[in-house]
Each structure stands twice: as C-alpha cells, then as structure tokens.
Design a protein around this motif. Structure first.
Motif, PDB file in Angstrom:
ATOM      1  N   GLU A   1       0.854  -1.195   0.000  1.00 22.31           N
ATOM      2  CA  GLU A   1       0.000   0.000   0.000  1.00 22.31           C
ATOM      3  C   GLU A   1       0.890   1.245   0.000  1.00 22.31           C
ATOM      4  N   TYR A   2       0.643   2.131  -0.975  1.00 22.13           N
ATOM      5  CA  TYR A   2       1.377   3.395  -1.036  1.00 22.13           C
ATOM      6  C   TYR A   2       0.443   4.552  -0.694  1.00 22.13           C
ATOM      7  N   PRO A   3       0.972   5.589  -0.004  1.00 25.80           N
ATOM      8  CA  PRO A   3       0.110   6.685   0.475  1.00 25.80           C
ATOM      9  C   PRO A   3      -0.702   7.359  -0.627  1.00 25.80           C
ATOM     10  N   LYS A   4      -0.145   7.430  -1.814  1.00 24.86           N
ATOM     11  CA  LYS A   4      -0.840   8.119  -2.905  1.00 24.86           C
ATOM     12  C   LYS A   4      -2.189   7.477  -3.240  1.00 24.86           C
TER      13      LYS A   4
ATOM     14  N   ASP B   1      -2.932   8.261  16.320  1.00 23.35           N
ATOM     15  CA  ASP B   1      -2.819   9.331  15.328  1.00 23.35           C
ATOM     16  C   ASP B   1      -2.250   8.695  14.056  1.00 23.35           C
ATOM     17  N   ILE B   2      -3.141   8.368  13.137  1.00 29.90           N
ATOM     18  CA  ILE B   2      -2.727   7.573  11.977  1.00 29.90           C
ATOM     19  C   ILE B   2      -1.715   8.305  11.105  1.00 29.90           C
TER      20      ILE B   2
ATOM     21  N   ASP C   1       3.842   3.082   8.835  1.00 28.93           N
ATOM     22  CA  ASP C   1       3.205   2.230   7.834  1.00 28.93           C
ATOM     23  C   ASP C   1       1.769   1.906   8.255  1.00 28.93           C
ATOM     24  N   PRO C   2       0.833   2.772   7.854  1.00 27.33           N
ATOM     25  CA  PRO C   2      -0.568   2.587   8.288  1.00 27.33           C
ATOM     26  C   PRO C   2      -1.161   1.250   7.849  1.00 27.33           C
ATOM     27  N   SER C   3      -0.570   0.622   6.824  1.00 24.37           N
ATOM     28  CA  SER C   3      -1.140  -0.650   6.349  1.00 24.37           C
ATOM     29  C   SER C   3      -0.985  -1.755   7.387  1.00 24.37           C
ATOM     30  N   GLN C   4      -0.138  -1.509   8.400  1.00 24.66           N
ATOM     31  CA  GLN C   4       0.044  -2.517   9.451  1.00 24.66           C
ATOM     32  C   GLN C   4      -0.930  -2.341  10.618  1.00 24.66           C
TER      33      GLN C   4
ATOM     34  N   GLU D   1      -4.324  -2.733  11.945  1.00 24.63           N
ATOM     35  CA  GLU D   1      -5.560  -3.463  11.634  1.00 24.63           C
ATOM     36  C   GLU D   1      -6.812  -2.625  11.927  1.00 24.63           C
ATOM     37  N   GLU D   2      -6.776  -1.864  13.049  1.00 27.63           N
ATOM     38  CA  GLU D   2      -7.957  -1.051  13.406  1.00 27.63           C
ATOM     39  C   GLU D   2      -8.260   0.003  12.339  1.00 27.63           C
ATOM     40  N   TRP D   3      -7.216   0.490  11.702  1.00 28.24           N
ATOM     41  CA  TRP D   3      -7.386   1.524  10.671  1.00 28.24           C
ATOM     42  C   TRP D   3      -8.062   0.927   9.424  1.00 28.24           C
ATOM     43  N   LYS D   4      -7.736  -0.310   9.141  1.00 29.01           N
ATOM     44  CA  LYS D   4      -8.425  -0.988   8.039  1.00 29.01           C
ATOM     45  C   LYS D   4      -9.892  -1.183   8.399  1.00 29.01           C
ATOM     46  N   GLN D   5     -10.112  -1.690   9.626  1.00 26.24           N
ATOM     47  CA  GLN D   5     -11.482  -1.968  10.058  1.00 26.24           C
ATOM     48  C   GLN D   5     -12.330  -0.693  10.086  1.00 26.24           C
ATOM     49  N   PHE D   6     -11.707   0.396  10.513  1.00 28.42           N
ATOM     50  CA  PHE D   6     -12.407   1.691  10.568  1.00 28.42           C
ATOM     51  C   PHE D   6     -12.976   2.042   9.196  1.00 28.42           C
TER      52      PHE D   6
END
Ligand SMILES: [Zn+2]
Length: 371
Positions: free
Chosen positions: A177-180, A200-201, A206-209, A211-216
């Motif tokens: 996953e790339y930020p762009k 604070d995402i 590496d936000p792809s790691q 899990e809560e951010w994905k679930q959000f």
C-alpha cells in the motif's frame, strides 16, 4: 367442449413444461439510453429477454425521470429493472462540496487530484452530508414504481492496490500500500479514528500494518451500505451491489469492501478474471469464496467481463479490452454455477458477439450440480 378443455389443458401443460426448462437467472449491466426512442428501447429489451436476460442493472444518470421511462418499458417486456448508479464516485456533481471528497495519504484530494484516471472523484463516506445526499438521491429513484431496486457501484474506496493485470497499463508496481492510493485521510477520518482508538494515523510510519485503521474504513463503507439498505427496504425495494471479488482475497484488500457484512439483498461480484491475470477456474474459486463468506444466505450473481473483440484479444495490450471470448464463456458460467452462484451478470450484452450468444444460450439452459 370437454374434449377441447382437456386438449387446451394438455397444451398449456406442455407449453409450461417447455418454458420451465432449466434456465439459470441472468442479469446484465447496461447504460443509456442516449437518443434511443421508446420503440428502439423496447426492441432491444425484448431482444435481451428473448436471449435469456431476466433483469437489467441500468445506468442512466442520477435523475429519476429516465428510470421511470426505461423501467416502464422494461416491466412491459418482463424484465426486472434496477437503477445502477455510482455511489462514492461523484464527479461533476454540483451538490458535492470540495471538502467532502476523499483525501489520500499524501493529503491530496480526489476532488482536484484523482488517482489513476480523471473520473476517480471519490467522496468520503464519513461525511454525514454525503450519506444524507446519497440516501435522498437513491430514495427518489426507489420511489419510482417501475424500479425494482437500486444497484450500488463504486461503493468503495479507490483501489489501494490495483488488480494485477492493470499494473503495466498504469506503469505501477503495487507490491504494497502506497500513500498516494490510500484513502481516506481527510481531517474528519483522522480525528474520528484518533477519538476511537487513540492512534494518530498520520504519525504512523506504515498505516497498512494497523488493523484497526483498516477496520475503521471497512466500517465506513458497511455503515453507509446498511443505511441505504434500511432506506430501500422502507420503500419495499430491493438493494444490491456490484462488488469486487472475494470478499477476503480481493475486495477487502484492495478497495476496503467487507461486503459479507452488508445487509443488501444480492451481490454481483465483478469476477473479471483477465483483470487479475486469471482464467475461468478462478471465477469458480471466487464464487465459492463469496457464497461461503455469506454462508449461502444471499444470492451471488457472478459478474462476467465479456471481450468486446475476441479476434484482437491476443494482440490487445489493455486488459480492460480483454475479457471472456466465446471459447471461455461456457466454462465461466459452469464454474460460477457449480461453485454456488445463483446466476450470472454480463458486462455487457453489447459486447456479446453472435458466437457468444450461441454459447450463452446452451450454457444457461444447462443443469449444473453444485460441488
Ligand atoms: Zn474521510
């Protein structure tokens, strides 16, 4: 007189039997109507019905009127009729404010800096105004008596990873996953996630790691879908959606659709094998995964991407012009049906060649055994 009645009954029974021969449910994605007259539309709908299409996912913009007109003709021809309208892609919509558009990990808005293509103007489902707008827009369409339901599409985030077959086309290597291409980092999403989890995402390497951010983000999409479902059902209308394959192997990973949590009535996974550099067997695997994830609770109609020009497929570099050729179509339908699909959906009937229709006719009148 009695003789005649018995004869008539016999004839009716015979004709019913012949019409009730095995046939799988078939749908088609279609757009229009352009400048077509009612007479022309009627003829094309009748033709599709005769070829075995039971219902249309019809795209004609966001205004109710075309759906009223088209739906009336579709119903007369015995077709189910669903309004197919993009959900979170809202370019050229004066009612969408710039601040409602999704923002990527670089802080760029899909309002003026869409990724991949010019039409990728995604809005963020975390804005009440966006959800409210969509509820009303779809609600006006669902109110039309001739419309059986609404068909959601682009009900997702932009592809954080593109399907493998599209990497060369866009000159990308999407090994992670790339930020762009990663959405949504708008102020509201960042703040709401912080309030919910304390993370604070934007400060995470590496936000792809996370899990809560994905679930959000899965939940943002799921909540919107379920809200639209309540609206459609309150009007006694159906609601269904075009989704990415899976959900686990593709949809969740690349467009954040956790669609086995959605309360809609039917699923139309776009099992476009060429986009993933896969063959027809993969279509079966995807169908199996879909019905298993849904615990067979809802129908899955396997979306099949038809090659517009089979003779040129081998020489065509763009996978979006690939798709199933007549030699693959029967296998694609068989794989879908043997692996639990309730039917199929064509993208699109306009792409079908005369040879495709011959293959199709035989394949849809076959009795498949679920494995
Ligand atoms: Zn957002």
């Amino acid at each position: 007189m009695k003789k005649l009645t018995v004869l008539t009954l016999f004839f009716l029974m015979f004709s019913c039997t012949s019409h009730n021969e095995t046939k799988i449910p078939c749908y088609a994605w279609l757009d229009g109507p352009g400048n077509a007259t009612d007479k022309e539309i009627k003829a094309s709908f009748r033709d599709l019905k005769e070829k075995g299409i039971d219902g249309l996912m019809y795209s004609a913009g966001r205004d109710p009127e075309p759906y009223r007109r088209l739906g009336r003709i579709a119903k007369k021809e015995g077709l189910e009729f669903y309004a197919w309208i993009p959900t979170l892609v809202q370019g050229n919509n004066p009612e969408m404010k710039p601040e409602w558009f999704a923002v990527n990990g670089l802080g760029e808005s899909a309002y003026d800096k869409p990724v991949y293509t010019d039409h990728y103007h995604f809005v963020c489902p975390n804005h009440e105004e966006v959800c409210n707008y969509l509820e009303k827009m779809y609600g006006r369409i669902a109110d039309i008596p001739e419309v059986d339901g609404i068909h959601l599409d682009f009900i997702r985030f932009p592809d954080v990873i593109l399907a493998r077959g599209l990497w060369e086309k866009y000159g990308l290597v999407m090994d992670r996953e790339y930020p762009k291409y990663d959405y949504c980092y708008c102020d509201k999403c960042v703040a709401d996630f912080k309030a919910k989890t304390g993370i604070d995402i934007k400060s995470v390497a590496d936000p792809s790691q996370v899990e809560e951010w994905k679930q959000f983000r899965y939940d943002l999409i799921t909540n919107l879908v379920n809200r639209l479902t309540v609206m459609a059902h309150s009007k006694n209308k159906q609601i269904n959606a075009a989704v990415f394959p899976g959900p686990n192997s593709v949809a969740k990973k690349i467009v954040r659709q956790e669609w086995d949590k959605w309360g809609i009535d039917a699923f139309y996974p776009m099992n476009y094998n060429d986009f993933y550099l896969e063959g027809t067997k993969w279509i079966g695997e995807m169908c199996k995964e879909s019905v298993t994830a849904l615990k067979n609770s809802k129908p899955v109609y396997s979306g099949l991407f038809i090659c517009p020009d089979p003779e040129k497929k081998a020489a065509e570099p763009d996978p979006e012009n690939h798709g199933l050729i007549p030699g693959e179509l029967a296998d694609a339908i068989r794989e879908s049906m043997e692996n639990g699909a309730s039917g199929i959906c064509l993208f699109t009937p306009d792409r079908m060649t005369a040879e495709d229709w011959v293959v199709f006719d035989k394949a849809i009148h076959t009795n498949y055994k679920k494995e």
